[in-house]
Design a protein around this motif. Structure first.
Motif, PDB file in Angstrom:
ATOM      1  N   PHE A 293     -13.645   2.258   1.401  1.00 32.48           N
ATOM      2  CA  PHE A 293     -13.171   3.617   1.129  1.00 32.48           C
ATOM      3  C   PHE A 293     -12.381   3.564  -0.175  1.00 32.48           C
ATOM      4  CE2 PHE A 293     -13.713   3.369   5.674  1.00 32.48           C
ATOM      5  CZ  PHE A 293     -14.255   4.594   6.026  1.00 32.48           C
ATOM      6  N   ALA A 294     -12.906   4.167  -1.227  1.00 31.44           N
ATOM      7  CA  ALA A 294     -12.252   4.096  -2.531  1.00 31.44           C
ATOM      8  C   ALA A 294     -12.249   5.459  -3.193  1.00 31.44           C
ATOM      9  CB  ALA A 294     -12.958   3.078  -3.434  1.00 31.44           C
ATOM     10  N   ALA A 295     -11.209   5.717  -3.994  1.00 32.12           N
ATOM     11  CA  ALA A 295     -11.066   7.005  -4.680  1.00 32.12           C
ATOM     12  C   ALA A 295     -10.118   6.820  -5.850  1.00 32.12           C
ATOM     13  CB  ALA A 295     -10.518   8.065  -3.721  1.00 32.12           C
ATOM     14  N   PRO A 296     -10.192   7.711  -6.847  1.00 31.26           N
ATOM     15  CA  PRO A 296      -9.226   7.643  -7.948  1.00 31.26           C
ATOM     16  C   PRO A 296      -7.791   7.834  -7.483  1.00 31.26           C
ATOM     17  CG  PRO A 296     -11.115   8.990  -8.562  1.00 31.26           C
ATOM     18  CD  PRO A 296     -11.240   8.718  -7.101  1.00 31.26           C
ATOM     19  N   SER A 297      -7.588   8.637  -6.450  1.00 28.90           N
ATOM     20  CA  SER A 297      -6.244   8.841  -5.904  1.00 28.90           C
ATOM     21  C   SER A 297      -6.226   8.383  -4.453  1.00 28.90           C
ATOM     22  CB  SER A 297      -5.841  10.324  -5.983  1.00 28.90           C
ATOM     23  OG  SER A 297      -6.590  11.097  -5.066  1.00 28.90           O
ATOM     24  N   ASP A 298      -5.103   7.804  -4.036  1.00 30.12           N
ATOM     25  CA  ASP A 298      -4.999   7.322  -2.657  1.00 30.12           C
ATOM     26  C   ASP A 298      -5.101   8.463  -1.658  1.00 30.12           C
ATOM     27  OD1 ASP A 298      -4.738   4.785  -3.631  1.00 30.12           O
ATOM     28  OD2 ASP A 298      -2.564   4.639  -3.303  1.00 30.12           O
ATOM     29  N   GLU A 299      -4.651   9.663  -2.049  1.00 27.02           N
ATOM     30  CA  GLU A 299      -4.700  10.802  -1.122  1.00 27.02           C
ATOM     31  C   GLU A 299      -6.142  11.140  -0.743  1.00 27.02           C
ATOM     32  OE1 GLU A 299      -2.877  10.617  -3.814  1.00 27.02           O
ATOM     33  OE2 GLU A 299      -0.861  10.561  -2.904  1.00 27.02           O
ATOM     34  N   ALA A 300      -7.073  10.947  -1.673  1.00 26.76           N
ATOM     35  CA  ALA A 300      -8.467  11.288  -1.394  1.00 26.76           C
ATOM     36  C   ALA A 300      -9.133  10.295  -0.450  1.00 26.76           C
ATOM     37  CB  ALA A 300      -9.256  11.370  -2.700  1.00 26.76           C
ATOM     38  N   VAL A 301      -8.554   9.109  -0.292  1.00 28.24           N
ATOM     39  CA  VAL A 301      -9.147   8.119   0.613  1.00 28.24           C
ATOM     40  C   VAL A 301      -9.155   8.645   2.044  1.00 28.24           C
ATOM     41  CG1 VAL A 301      -8.884   5.796   1.576  1.00 28.24           C
ATOM     42  CG2 VAL A 301      -8.574   6.171  -0.877  1.00 28.24           C
TER      43      VAL A 301
ATOM     44  N   PRO B 233       0.829  -1.213   0.000  1.00 31.09           N
ATOM     45  CA  PRO B 233       0.000   0.000   0.000  1.00 31.09           C
ATOM     46  C   PRO B 233       0.860   1.258   0.000  1.00 31.09           C
ATOM     47  CG  PRO B 233       0.061  -0.954   2.187  1.00 31.09           C
ATOM     48  CD  PRO B 233       0.732  -1.945   1.284  1.00 31.09           C
ATOM     49  N   SER B 234       0.314   2.307  -0.582  1.00 29.14           N
ATOM     50  CA  SER B 234       1.012   3.588  -0.617  1.00 29.14           C
ATOM     51  C   SER B 234       1.015   4.213   0.778  1.00 29.14           C
ATOM     52  CB  SER B 234       0.309   4.528  -1.590  1.00 29.14           C
ATOM     53  OG  SER B 234      -0.982   4.872  -1.090  1.00 29.14           O
ATOM     54  N   PRO B 235       1.926   5.166   1.024  1.00 29.41           N
ATOM     55  CA  PRO B 235       1.888   5.877   2.309  1.00 29.41           C
ATOM     56  C   PRO B 235       0.544   6.537   2.581  1.00 29.41           C
ATOM     57  CG  PRO B 235       3.951   6.314   1.172  1.00 29.41           C
ATOM     58  CD  PRO B 235       3.092   5.550   0.203  1.00 29.41           C
ATOM     59  N   ALA B 236      -0.121   7.022   1.529  1.00 29.59           N
ATOM     60  CA  ALA B 236      -1.414   7.681   1.722  1.00 29.59           C
ATOM     61  C   ALA B 236      -2.458   6.694   2.218  1.00 29.59           C
ATOM     62  CB  ALA B 236      -1.876   8.334   0.416  1.00 29.59           C
TER      63      ALA B 236
ATOM     64  N   ARG C  28     -12.067  -1.884   3.845  1.00 28.18           N
ATOM     65  CA  ARG C  28     -11.184  -1.917   2.683  1.00 28.18           C
ATOM     66  C   ARG C  28     -10.772  -0.500   2.290  1.00 28.18           C
ATOM     67  NH1 ARG C  28     -12.053  -6.354  -1.396  1.00 28.18           N
ATOM     68  NH2 ARG C  28     -12.899  -8.138  -0.246  1.00 28.18           N
ATOM     69  N   PHE C  29      -9.504  -0.340   1.964  1.00 26.81           N
ATOM     70  CA  PHE C  29      -8.976   0.969   1.586  1.00 26.81           C
ATOM     71  C   PHE C  29      -8.358   0.895   0.194  1.00 26.81           C
ATOM     72  CE2 PHE C  29      -8.950   0.915   6.179  1.00 26.81           C
ATOM     73  CZ  PHE C  29      -9.467   2.162   6.508  1.00 26.81           C
TER      74      PHE C  29
END
Length: 616
Positions: free
Chosen positions: A189-197, A107-110, A143-144
Motif C-alpha cells: 500500500f503506497a501513496a504520495p501522502s500517508d493519509e491516502a494509504v 511511522p506517521s499516525p496516518a 507493507r505500508f
C-alpha cells in the motif's frame, strides 16, 4: 429506475479521471461465457442481455466489449496458466494467517491508522489475526507507505506521478530464483501522502473481499473466499473534497462509514454562510445591526480587515483560549483542519457594495467580480503572512452571484464554490435542457477558466419536505461526470431539513449512490442500486425498486421540473397504494428483524404518501 450512465463503463479513458483496478480473480460463477447458464444468470457487474438487447447495434457492441474484457489474455496471470479453469490465486485460505504487517521506522499516525484498519478488517473477513506464524521464507509481508515501496515492487515514476490523494495497492511475487534465496511475497500500500494509504486499505477490502459500507452502523463483511487474487489497483481520485451532508442525520457508526465511503474527514460539516450575500439580492439591501461591522467588497479596506480577522484565527490556538475566537475559528476553517478559511463564515462582518464595487461588477459582467477581487487580496495577504503553510480562501456563491468575471483572474489559493439551488434536479448538472442547469454549467466552466479551484454545492433531496420523493437519482451519475469533465475539484451534497434519516425519502440509498460516484465516477448506478437494495432491504428489494420506478415514471409522464422546493404535485398518489401494500407484505415476510424494520419504515412512508400526500 433506469440506469442512465452505461457509457460510464468506459469513462476512465477520459483525460480528467483515470483509475485502474485489476483483480486477477478466478470467475466466481460456473462456466465460461459460452455456457448458456452464464447469460441467464450473469455474474455481478455484467449486464443482463435479452434477444431485444441483442437486436440493437449499440447494445450488441457493448456486449462484445463486455465479453472481450472477460476473456483471458496471454500473460495476464503471471503465476499461472490461463486455461479454462481460470488462473491460480495469489494465495489460498491456508496462508491467510501468514500475513505480517511491515511499517517504516517511526511511522506517521496516518500509516499506523492504515495498519490498524487493515488488521481489523483482515481479521473480520478471514477470521485470522496478522500473526505471521509461518517460517520466514513463507511469510507474506503487508507493507505500508512510500518508504517501503522499493523499485522491485513499484516503479518510482508511477508513485511520483500520482496526486497527493492517489495510491497504489499491489501484490508482488518474487521470481523463482529470488524466492529460492528467501524472497517472499508482498502486499504493498503506497501513496504520495500517508493519509491516502488508508484510502487504499478501504479500497482493497471493497474490491478484493467485497466489504460494503452500506450506511452508518451497517457494514457488510463477507467471509473471505478460499483464494485471494493478485491485485493491481491504481487510483487517482477525481475529487479532492467529497461530502454528502445527509450523513449528519446518523448518530452512530458515522466515522467508520465515512472512511469506507471515502468521504472527507471523520464527521460531516456543511459549508457555512449560504445566505451571507443574500442582502445583495434585495432592492435596498438589509439593515445592519450594531454588532455586525460592514465591509465594502472590492476595496483595500475590506481586504485588510478580512485578512486581519483570518490571520488571527489561523495563528490562534486550535483549542482553548477565548471562547468567541474558538467558535469563530471552528466556523471559519472549512472543511475542518484543512487550513482553508471561508469568507461566508465571517458572520460578525456584513458584506456591502459601494459605487466602485458596482462599477467593477458591471465592467466584468459579473455580480461576483468584487468578491473575487477581495478573495484574491485576502489570499495574497495570508500567503505573505504564512509562507510555510499558506492558508486557502473559500467563498460560496449562491445562484444570483454565480456568473464569473470576464477578465479578472483568481489568485493562487482561492476556492470558489458554486450552488445549483436553482436547478431542475431531474436533469444532470450542466444539462442544456433547462435554462438554470445550462447556466450553472456555463458558470462552472467560466470560473474554472479564471484559475480558481472550483467546488460545487449540489442537492440530493427535497428542500421543502425531505419526505417527498425527489427523483434526482437517474441524473446523479451524469452530474458527477459533468463535474469531472469540467475540472471541479470538490463536490458537497447538501443535507436535509430533518432530524433523522427516517424522515428523508430513501436517505441511505441517496447517500450510498452519491458517495460511491464521488469516489468512483465510473461506477454503474444500476449495479450500485441493485446491490444496495439487496443488502439493505433483503427480500423487499423488488418492491423498493417498483417504488423507484413508479415515481420516476410519474415525473417523466408529467414532464414536471423538479425544483429544490418541489411540492410533489406531479405524484399520482392513488398509484402508490399498491406499492405500499407490496412493501408491507414483503416487510412482514423478512426473516431478519433489521431488514424488516427498514422495509416497514419505507412502507409506512409510502402508505402515508398515498393517503395524505405527506410522509411521517
Amino acid at each position: 429506475m433506469q440506469s442512465r450512465n452505461l457509457r460510464g463503463h468506459c469513462r476512465a479513458a477520459g483525460p480528467a479521471h483515470t483509475n485502474r483496478a485489476v483483480l486477477h480473480k478466478p470467475p466466481p460463477w460456473n462456466g465460461f461465457p459460452g455456457n448458456p447458464e452464464w447469460f441467464l444468470n450473469p455474474p455481478p457487474g455484467v449486464l443482463s442481455w435479452t434477444p431485444r438487447n441483442l437486436g440493437n447495434t449499440a447494445a450488441m457492441t457493448a456486449l462484445l466489449i463486455t465479453l472481450a474484457s472477460l476473456l483471458p489474455v496471454s500473460g495476464q496471470f503471471p503465476e499461472s496458466g490461463t486455461g479454462m479453469g481460470g488462473p491460480v490465486a495469489w494465495v489460498d485460505a491456508t496462508q491467510y494467517e501468514f500475513f505480517r504487517v511491515k511499517l517504516p521506522e517511526n511511522p506517521s499516525p496516518a500509516l499506523c491508522a492504515a495498519a490498524e484498519a487493515f488488521a481489523d478488517y483482515w481479521g473480520r473477513v478471514t477470521g485470522k489475526p496478522l500473526s505471521g506464524k509461518a517460517v520466514e521464507g513463507d511469510l507474506i509481508y503487508v507493507r505500508f507507505g512510500a518508504a517501503l515501496a522499493t523499485e522491485d515492487l513499484l516503479d518510482p515514476a508511477l508513485l511520483s506521478g500520482l496526486p497527493d490523494n492517489g495510491f497504489v495497492v499491489r501484490t508482488h511475487s518474487p521470481a523463482e530464483k529470488f524466492a529460492r534465496k528467501g524472497a517472499t511475497r508482498q502486499l504493498l500500500f503506497a501513496a504520495p501522502s500517508d493519509e491516502a494509504v488508508l484510502e487504499g486499505v478501504r479500497t482493497f477490502f471493497h474490491e478484493v473481499f467485497e466489504t460494503r459500507w452500506v450506511e452508518p452502523g451497517l457494514t457488510v463483511v463477507r467471509p473471505a473466499a478460499m483464494r485471494m487474487p493478485q491485485v493491481d489497483i491504481v487510483r487517482r481520485p477525481a475529487f479532492a473534497f467529497r461530502e454528502v451532508g445527509l450523513c449528519a442525520l446518523w448518530k452512530e457508526g458515522v466515522e467508520e462509514y465515512r472512511r469506507g465511503a471515502h468521504l472527507t474527514g471523520p464527521a460531516p460539516v456543511l459549508p457555512p454562510g449560504e445566505d451571507w450575500f443574500d442582502a445583495w439580492n434585495t432592492p435596498d439591501g438589509a439593515a445592519g445591526t450594531a454588532d455586525v461591522e460592514p465591509v465594502v467588497f472590492g476595496s483595500e479596506a475590506a481586504v485588510e480587515r478580512i485578512a486581519g480577522e483570518l490571520a488571527a484565527l489561523v495563528a490562534g490556538p486550535p483549542e482553548g483560549g477565548d471562547a468567541t475566537a474558538a467558535a469563530r475559528r471552528a466556523a471559519a476553517e472549512w472543511p475542518p483542519a484543512s487550513n482553508q478559511w471561508s469568507l461566508n463564515a465571517l458572520s460578525w462582518l456584513r458584506p456591502e457594495l459601494d459605487d466602485a464595487a458596482r462599477e467593477l461588477n458591471q465592467r466584468e459582467g459579473s455580480p461576483a467580480a468584487c468578491v473575487l477581487r477581495t478573495a484574491n487580496g485576502v489570499a495574497a495577504a495570508l500567503r505573505a503572512r504564512f509562507p510555510d503553510r499558506p492558508p486557502r480562501v473559500h467563498v460560496l456563491l449562491p445562484p444570483f452571484l454565480r456568473r464569473p468575471p470576464a477578465a479578472l483572474r483568481a489568485e493562487e489559493g482561492v476556492v470558489v464554490q458554486l450552488s445549483n439551488a436553482d436547478a431542475d434536479f431531474s436533469l444532470p448538472a450542466g444539462s442544456p435542457r433547462d435554462p438554470a442547469n445550462r447556466a450553472f454549467g456555463e458558470d462552472v466552466r467560466g470560473w474554472t477558466r479564471t484559475g480558481a479551484e472550483v467546488w460545487a454545492l449540489d442537492h440530493l433531496c427535497n428542500g421543502r419536505d425531505p419526505a417527498l420523493p425527489f427523483p434526482c437519482l437517474e441524473a446523479l451519475a451524469d452530474s458527477v461526470f459533468f463535474y469531472v469533465q469540467s475540472g471541479v475539484r470538490g463536490v458537497c451534497y447538501a443535507g436535509a431539513p430533518a432530524q433523522d434519516p427516517g424522515t428523508v425519502d430513501l436517505a441511505a440509498l441517496r447517500m450510498y449512490l452519491a458517495a460511491g460516484l464521488l469516489w468512483d465516477p465510473d461506477a454503474i448506478v444500476e449495479n450500485m442500486t441493485a446491490e444496495f437494495l439487496r443488502l439493505y432491504y433483503g427480500g423487499a428489494a423488488d418492491a423498493v425498486r417498483e417504488y423507484l420506478d413508479l415515481t420516476a415514471r410519474q415525473r417523466q409522464t408529467g414532464g414536471r421540473r423538479i425544483a429544490l422546493n418541489d411540492d410533489g404535485g406531479w405524484l399520482d398518489r392513488a398509484a402508490l397504494a399498491p406499492v405500499a401494500a407490496r412493501l408491507e407484505r414483503d416487510a412482514a415476510a423478512a426473516p431478519d428483524p433489521a431488514v424488516r424494520a427498514r422495509a416497514e419504515a419505507l412502507a409506512r412512508a409510502v402508505r402515508r404518501l398515498s393517503e395524505t400526500g405527506t410522509a411521517p
